[in-house]
Design a protein around this motif. Sequence first.
Motif, short mmCIF file in Angstrom:
data_model
loop_
_atom_site.label_atom_id
_atom_site.label_comp_id
_atom_site.label_asym_id
_atom_site.label_seq_id
_atom_site.Cartn_x
_atom_site.Cartn_y
_atom_site.Cartn_z
N ILE A 44 0.67 -1.42 0.03
CA ILE A 44 -0.05 -0.70 -0.36
C ILE A 44 0.83 1.21 -0.21
O ILE A 44 0.53 2.41 -0.77
CB ILE A 44 -0.93 -0.06 1.15
CG1 ILE A 44 -1.80 -1.12 1.01
CG2 ILE A 44 -1.63 0.97 1.48
CD1 ILE A 44 -2.78 -1.77 2.66
N GLU A 45 2.18 1.44 0.87
CA GLU A 45 3.04 2.07 0.29
C GLU A 45 3.73 2.87 -0.48
O GLU A 45 3.71 3.88 -0.76
CB GLU A 45 4.27 2.04 1.70
CG GLU A 45 4.76 3.35 2.56
CD GLU A 45 6.23 2.90 2.70
OE1 GLU A 45 6.25 3.73 4.28
OE2 GLU A 45 6.52 1.18 3.23
N GLU A 46 3.97 1.71 -1.12
CA GLU A 46 4.21 1.62 -2.59
C GLU A 46 3.45 2.23 -3.77
O GLU A 46 3.77 2.44 -4.77
CB GLU A 46 5.16 0.29 -3.37
CG GLU A 46 5.94 -0.12 -2.30
CD GLU A 46 6.98 -1.29 -2.09
OE1 GLU A 46 5.90 -2.06 -3.24
OE2 GLU A 46 7.87 -1.63 -1.26
N GLY A 47 2.27 2.14 -3.08
CA GLY A 47 1.33 2.69 -4.32
C GLY A 47 -0.20 2.07 -4.66
O GLY A 47 -0.99 2.38 -5.73
N ASN A 48 0.11 0.63 -4.24
CA ASN A 48 -1.14 -0.48 -4.65
C ASN A 48 -1.92 -0.36 -4.39
O ASN A 48 -2.41 -0.59 -2.53
CB ASN A 48 -0.03 -1.28 -4.64
CG ASN A 48 1.08 -1.63 -5.52
OD1 ASN A 48 0.97 -1.97 -6.45
ND2 ASN A 48 1.92 -2.37 -4.57
N SER A 49 -3.12 0.58 -4.15
CA SER A 49 -4.06 0.87 -3.70
C SER A 49 -5.77 0.04 -3.55
O SER A 49 -6.27 0.99 -2.40
CB SER A 49 -4.31 2.63 -3.39
OG SER A 49 -4.58 2.34 -4.92
N VAL A 93 -13.24 1.22 -4.61
CA VAL A 93 -12.04 1.50 -3.11
C VAL A 93 -10.96 1.95 -3.45
O VAL A 93 -9.92 0.44 -4.08
CB VAL A 93 -12.85 -0.17 -1.94
CG1 VAL A 93 -12.39 0.06 -1.03
CG2 VAL A 93 -14.12 -0.64 -1.78
N GLU A 94 -10.05 2.05 -2.99
CA GLU A 94 -9.36 2.65 -2.75
C GLU A 94 -8.67 2.63 -0.64
O GLU A 94 -9.29 2.50 0.02
CB GLU A 94 -8.74 3.73 -2.79
CG GLU A 94 -8.84 3.76 -4.45
CD GLU A 94 -8.17 4.91 -5.26
OE1 GLU A 94 -7.99 4.81 -6.62
OE2 GLU A 94 -8.02 6.30 -4.79
N TYR A 95 -6.91 1.54 -0.45
CA TYR A 95 -6.71 1.52 0.66
C TYR A 95 -5.54 3.09 0.33
O TYR A 95 -4.72 3.30 0.31
CB TYR A 95 -6.47 0.53 0.71
CG TYR A 95 -7.34 -0.42 1.04
CD1 TYR A 95 -8.23 -0.79 2.64
CD2 TYR A 95 -7.92 -1.13 -0.29
CE1 TYR A 95 -9.36 -1.37 2.15
CE2 TYR A 95 -8.58 -1.89 -0.46
CZ TYR A 95 -9.37 -2.25 0.97
OH TYR A 95 -10.51 -3.75 0.68
N THR A 96 -5.22 3.47 1.50
CA THR A 96 -4.85 4.31 1.94
C THR A 96 -3.54 4.21 3.35
O THR A 96 -4.61 3.83 4.63
CB THR A 96 -4.21 5.66 1.71
OG1 THR A 96 -5.22 6.72 2.32
CG2 THR A 96 -5.11 6.06 0.50
N LEU A 97 -2.23 4.74 3.98
CA LEU A 97 -2.21 4.35 5.50
C LEU A 97 -2.78 5.75 5.67
O LEU A 97 -2.58 6.69 5.06
CB LEU A 97 -0.32 4.21 5.17
CG LEU A 97 0.45 3.12 4.03
CD1 LEU A 97 1.82 3.49 4.63
CD2 LEU A 97 0.28 2.19 5.28
#
Length: 118
Positions: free
Chosen positions: A40-45, A88-92
């Motif tokens: 997720i941190e690398e941009g895979n959201s 749906v997207e995930y972010t830190l």
Amino acid sequence: MRKLSSTNYYNQTFLEDKCALNELIHLLSKRWLTEVMFSIEEGNSRFSSLKEDLKHISDNILADRLKLLEQYKLIVRNSHLGEVPARVEYTLTETGEKLSELLGGLCSFAENEMEFPS
């Protein structure tokens, strides 16, 4: 689900009550959890991009790890319901970013300072 009357459960509860670090280590010890965070941190959201990045993770485990990370407020789930299909997207979260930075330091330590038996 863990059996609440087991010695294992009592031991884990004792350790978690003794120091919050024990609870964090227990959480981080779950297979794939840190890799999902790093991805997720690398941009895979999105679920599909996480699945593609982490080729060998099952859909069930990925969904479970995302729920755990959200439960512990390390990621946030953003739903775009106005779109068809819904996205749906995930972010830190800020806390997730701090933890990820600490884990990155531990990774460097493990790679550069530790000698693991073969």
